[in-house]
Design an enzyme around this catalytic site. Structure first.
Site, PDB file in Angstrom:
ATOM      1  N   VAL A 177       0.344  -0.811   0.202  1.00  0.00           N
ATOM      2  CA  VAL A 177      -0.384   0.100   0.008  1.00  0.00           C
ATOM      3  C   VAL A 177       1.313   1.138  -0.038  1.00  0.00           C
ATOM      4  CG1 VAL A 177      -1.454   1.667   1.218  1.00  0.00           C
ATOM      5  CG2 VAL A 177      -1.874  -0.870   1.004  1.00  0.00           C
ATOM      6  N   PRO A 178       1.098   2.020  -0.889  1.00  0.00           N
ATOM      7  CA  PRO A 178       2.224   3.333  -1.437  1.00  0.00           C
ATOM      8  C   PRO A 178       2.176   4.298  -0.940  1.00  0.00           C
ATOM      9  CG  PRO A 178       0.945   2.704  -3.209  1.00  0.00           C
ATOM     10  CD  PRO A 178       0.379   1.640  -2.645  1.00  0.00           C
ATOM     11  N   CYS A 179       1.696   4.624   0.489  1.00  0.00           N
ATOM     12  CA  CYS A 179       1.497   5.258   1.355  1.00  0.00           C
ATOM     13  C   CYS A 179       1.901   6.819   1.103  1.00  0.00           C
ATOM     14  CB  CYS A 179       1.229   5.394   2.581  1.00  0.00           C
ATOM     15  SG  CYS A 179       2.653   4.054   3.675  1.00  0.00           S
ATOM     16  N   HIS A 180       3.928   6.137   0.468  1.00  0.00           N
ATOM     17  CA  HIS A 180       4.553   7.291   0.149  1.00  0.00           C
ATOM     18  C   HIS A 180       4.186   8.259  -1.120  1.00  0.00           C
ATOM     19  CE1 HIS A 180       6.117   3.585  -2.288  1.00  0.00           C
ATOM     20  NE2 HIS A 180       6.604   4.233  -3.779  1.00  0.00           N
ATOM     21  N   ARG A 181       3.409   7.237  -1.769  1.00  0.00           N
ATOM     22  CA  ARG A 181       3.311   8.236  -2.741  1.00  0.00           C
ATOM     23  C   ARG A 181       2.050   9.361  -2.347  1.00  0.00           C
ATOM     24  NH1 ARG A 181       2.011   2.636  -6.109  1.00  0.00           N
ATOM     25  NH2 ARG A 181       4.591   2.069  -6.365  1.00  0.00           N
TER      26      ARG A 181
END
Length: 175
Positions: free
Chosen positions: A133-137
């Site tokens: 779950v790419p929360c860095h994006r």
């Protein structure tokens, strides 16, 4: 599939993954050392050889962190105990392709809850599955990096975005 965890090396350091009978239960970005990573990942769990589906997920996460394009959207996650609002936020995050970004406000709008950017940020701060779950994006208003709850904070977020050729700062690269 029995429960367990495993550590694995990536371009950003040693990460970890935990799993149970329903899929991956947690992913942990690098902490100061392995013990700290395990403590945040799977307190009380036993280290084990990952089942095939988790081995594949590890290979794909490692490849993504080397700069290969993979949205990881089909990796099975176990949402047990994850609040429904958080699951909705995570679904939107998983739809952001590598190299692209959204702001917290844009995620809130996609949820149909404009004005809930702070709640979106809180949900992402509790993301049990970073990388998958790419929360860095997801960036702050105006494309600012904003906070990041992983070890290394915003520097780790920036490093992950740089690996993906995303456009942090200034105007975000929207999908």
């Amino acid at each position: 599939m029995a429960a367990g965890y495993s550590l694995f090396d990536t371009e950003i350091g040693r990460c970890g993954v935990a799993w149970g009978p329903r899929g991956i239960t947690a992913v942990q970005l690098p902490e100061r050392d392995d013990a700290a990573t395990v403590a945040r990942l799977a307190p009380g769990a036993a280290e084990a050889e990952p089942p095939e589906s988790v081995r594949v997920a590890i290979k794909r996460m490692t490849a993504l962190l080397r700069g290969e394009r993979d949205d990881l959207a089909d990796i099975e996650l176990d949402p047990t105990g994850v609040p429904e609002f958080h699951q909705r936020v995570y679904a939107i995050a998983r739809a952001i392709p590598p190299g692209r970004t959204l702001t917290y406000g844009e995620v809130a709008t996609k949820l149909g809850a404009p004005g809930s950017a702070q709640a979106v940020g809180q949900a992402l701060g509790r993301n049990p599955y970073p990388i998958v779950v790419p929360c860095h994006r997801i960036l702050g208003a105006g494309g600012k990096i904003g906070g990041f709850s992983a070890g290394g904070g915003a520097a780790t977020k920036l490093r992950m975005l740089t690996i993906e050729d995303a456009a942090p700062g200034g105007q975000p690269s929207l999908f």
